[in-house]
Design a protein around this motif. Structure first.
Motif, mmCIF file in Angstrom:
data_model
loop_
_atom_site.group_PDB
_atom_site.id
_atom_site.type_symbol
_atom_site.label_atom_id
_atom_site.label_comp_id
_atom_site.label_asym_id
_atom_site.label_seq_id
_atom_site.Cartn_x
_atom_site.Cartn_y
_atom_site.Cartn_z
ATOM 1 N N LYS A 157 0.816 -1.210 0.000
ATOM 2 C CA LYS A 157 0.000 0.000 0.000
ATOM 3 C C LYS A 157 0.851 1.263 0.000
ATOM 4 N N VAL A 158 2.149 1.072 -0.314
ATOM 5 C CA VAL A 158 3.027 2.211 -0.571
ATOM 6 C C VAL A 158 3.129 2.437 -2.072
ATOM 7 N N GLY A 159 3.240 1.343 -2.837
ATOM 8 C CA GLY A 159 3.313 1.438 -4.289
ATOM 9 C C GLY A 159 1.958 1.521 -4.962
ATOM 10 N N TYR A 160 0.877 1.347 -4.191
ATOM 11 C CA TYR A 160 -0.494 1.503 -4.675
ATOM 12 C C TYR A 160 -1.185 2.476 -3.720
ATOM 13 N N VAL A 161 -1.382 3.712 -4.173
ATOM 14 C CA VAL A 161 -1.869 4.766 -3.279
ATOM 15 C C VAL A 161 -3.169 5.355 -3.828
ATOM 16 N N PRO A 162 -4.259 5.336 -3.037
ATOM 17 C CA PRO A 162 -5.507 5.945 -3.506
ATOM 18 C C PRO A 162 -5.424 7.456 -3.510
ATOM 19 N N GLY A 163 -6.007 8.071 -4.529
ATOM 20 C CA GLY A 163 -6.044 9.525 -4.617
ATOM 21 C C GLY A 163 -6.826 9.968 -5.831
ATOM 22 N N GLY A 164 -7.649 10.990 -5.674
ATOM 23 C CA GLY A 164 -8.424 11.489 -6.805
ATOM 24 C C GLY A 164 -9.375 10.467 -7.385
ATOM 25 N N GLY A 165 -9.834 9.528 -6.556
ATOM 26 C CA GLY A 165 -10.753 8.497 -7.024
ATOM 27 C C GLY A 165 -10.077 7.333 -7.721
ATOM 28 N N CYS A 166 -8.732 7.330 -7.766
ATOM 29 C CA CYS A 166 -7.982 6.298 -8.480
ATOM 30 C C CYS A 166 -6.946 5.674 -7.545
ATOM 31 N N ILE A 167 -6.353 4.586 -8.025
ATOM 32 C CA ILE A 167 -5.156 4.046 -7.397
ATOM 33 C C ILE A 167 -3.970 4.457 -8.259
ATOM 34 N N ASN A 168 -3.029 5.177 -7.670
ATOM 35 C CA ASN A 168 -1.805 5.559 -8.364
ATOM 36 C C ASN A 168 -0.765 4.474 -8.124
ATOM 37 N N VAL A 169 -0.254 3.892 -9.203
ATOM 38 C CA VAL A 169 0.654 2.752 -9.086
ATOM 39 C C VAL A 169 2.091 3.182 -9.350
ATOM 40 N N THR A 170 2.978 2.862 -8.395
ATOM 41 C CA THR A 170 4.413 3.065 -8.587
ATOM 42 C C THR A 170 5.197 1.816 -8.206
ATOM 43 N N ALA A 171 4.505 0.758 -7.800
ATOM 44 C CA ALA A 171 5.165 -0.433 -7.261
ATOM 45 C C ALA A 171 6.075 -1.086 -8.291
ATOM 46 N N GLY A 172 7.248 -1.531 -7.819
ATOM 47 C CA GLY A 172 8.184 -2.235 -8.689
ATOM 48 C C GLY A 172 7.875 -3.711 -8.757
ATOM 49 N N TYR A 173 8.526 -4.396 -9.704
ATOM 50 C CA TYR A 173 8.277 -5.811 -9.954
ATOM 51 C C TYR A 173 8.660 -6.664 -8.747
ATOM 52 N N GLY A 174 7.888 -7.717 -8.526
ATOM 53 C CA GLY A 174 8.200 -8.687 -7.481
ATOM 54 C C GLY A 174 7.044 -8.877 -6.532
ATOM 55 N N GLY A 175 7.106 -9.956 -5.749
ATOM 56 C CA GLY A 175 6.020 -10.275 -4.830
ATOM 57 C C GLY A 175 5.708 -9.169 -3.854
ATOM 58 N N ASP A 176 6.750 -8.409 -3.424
ATOM 59 C CA ASP A 176 6.521 -7.311 -2.491
ATOM 60 C C ASP A 176 5.895 -6.105 -3.178
ATOM 61 N N GLY A 177 5.839 -6.112 -4.505
ATOM 62 C CA GLY A 177 5.259 -4.996 -5.237
ATOM 63 C C GLY A 177 3.815 -5.215 -5.627
ATOM 64 N N ASN A 178 3.193 -6.257 -5.093
ATOM 65 C CA ASN A 178 1.852 -6.635 -5.520
ATOM 66 C C ASN A 178 0.782 -6.218 -4.516
ATOM 67 N N LEU A 179 -0.420 -6.034 -5.033
ATOM 68 C CA LEU A 179 -1.592 -5.718 -4.221
ATOM 69 C C LEU A 179 -2.625 -6.805 -4.475
ATOM 70 N N TYR A 180 -3.156 -7.401 -3.395
ATOM 71 C CA TYR A 180 -4.050 -8.548 -3.529
ATOM 72 C C TYR A 180 -5.413 -8.278 -2.896
ATOM 73 N N THR A 181 -6.436 -8.921 -3.443
ATOM 74 C CA THR A 181 -7.728 -8.907 -2.776
ATOM 75 C C THR A 181 -7.602 -9.633 -1.444
#
Length: 359
Positions: A157-181
């Motif tokens: 939730k550092v590389g996927y940040v909500p703002g302006g009604g969207c999720i802004n994505v900056t996460a880098g590749y790899g398991g630690d860069g993922n966002l899951y349900t």
């Protein structure tokens, strides 16, 4: 990151231009830092890096007794330079903590910082939440992201940040860069909208995947999110274009909308069948088991699988359930209107028939 790369990141902490150009490297460096002094140095650098990811990392240290003051200074600097929106509730909570920390020092400069933060707070306005259509409500869709928070997700939730009604994505590749349900799903319809902010953007949707793995191989599959028309992908294979079931079923190659414009996508998964629809056009409609002739791994136990189009083993392909995930590959992507219909939910039991009254 190798030790020498980490050392380079820290040594370059005195060059503000480095932080602006390499914020993702600093975020990774912070996770590897061992000492408080090193972490403070990186926070000072992040103060010159006005990105949502930098804000979330700095603000995430406000409750740390040793880092709280340095984090408050960094958070204040980032928010005053940041041009991208971050969710109102998130910013409000973090800035109020900053104000408490800085107001308690009695320092005049910190007092000016408090005034600036209070001014910023007065300018904030909450975004209107996204709501399901009546049709989707009646069908039973669940809203996973309404534009205001990530309560329906776990993970980065550092590389996927909500703002302006969207999720802004900056996460880098790899398991630690993922966002899951939070939930796991078996059969479902997954809908979302995506927007490329720059050329060459790369991400993906993990299907029936465990957390922290490469979903393309250890999940059922990864469905590509890719700006495949960018020149950087001139040599792209057909099973890598946008919407492809990576390494298994190539998608029909379509022209995605221009940078900055929103695309709509639906992924339907039922047993081994997967259908991908983008902007109203079906680009994948196939069976993963049929695609690999039942051989998700090479029969001879080798790493070369002749039954998959990428000739790789996909041990998780026949997973019966798992998370849905967004798979980080870097910055430049926005997501919104994320919702899911769980096709495996059991219907409520029918009421027992009433006994006939005896005459």
């Amino acid at each position: 990151m190798k030790n020498e790369e980490f050392a380079t990141a820290v040594a370059s902490a005195r060059d503000s231009s480095f932080f602006i150009l390499h914020s993702s490297l600093l975020l990774e460096a912070f996770s590897l830092a061992k000492t408080t002094a090193t972490k403070k140095e990186i926070l000072a650098g992040l103060a010159q890096t006005p990105t949502p990811g930098a804000f979330m990392l700095a603000a995430g240290q406000l409750d740390d007794g040793q880092l709280g003051y340095a984090a408050a200074i960094a958070t204040k600097e980032i928010i005053t330079k940041l041009t991208e929106d971050i969710a109102y509730d998130v910013v409000k909570e973090k800035l109020e903590k900053c104000i408490d920390i800085l107001a308690s020092t009695g320092d005049a400069d910190d007092g000016y910082a408090v005034d600036a933060l209070r001014q910023k707070l007065s300018e904030l306005t909450p975004a209107s939440p996204y709501v399901l259509s009546d049709e989707e409500k009646n069908q039973g869709f669940e809203l996973l992201f309404d534009g205001t928070n990530l309560d329906g997700f776990v993970g980065n939730k550092v590389g996927y940040v909500p703002g302006g009604g969207c999720i802004n994505v900056t996460a880098g590749y790899g398991g630690d860069g993922n966002l899951y349900t939070k939930k796991e799903y078996r059969d479902f319809v997954f809908r979302f909208e995506f927007c490329f902010l720059r050329g060459g953007v790369n991400n993906g949707v993990g299907i029936r995947t465990p957390m922290g793995v490469d979903a393309a191989y250890d999940g059922m599959c990864e469905v590509q999110i890719l700006d495949h028309d960018d020149p950087v992908y001139a040599g792209l294979r057909d099973y890598q274009v946008h919407g492809s079931v990576y390494g298994i079923i190539p998608a029909k190659r379509i022209k995605l909308r221009a940078l900055g414009e929103w695309n709509e996508e639906e992924i339907r998964v039922q047993a081994d069948h997967i259908t991908v629809t983008v902007n109203g056009e079906v680009i994948v409609d196939g069976d993963i088991r049929e695609a690999c002739q039942g051989h998700n791994v090479a029969p001879d136990g080798s790493a070369d699988n002749p039954y998959t189009v990428d000739h790789r083993n996909h041990p998780g392909m026949f997973n019966e359930t798992g998370h849905i995930g967004f798979l980080g590959h870097g910055a430049g992507l926005k997501l919104r209107a994320i919702r899911v219909l769980d096709l495996t939910k059991k219907a409520p039991p029918a009421p027992e028939p009433k006994a006939k009254a005896k005459k």
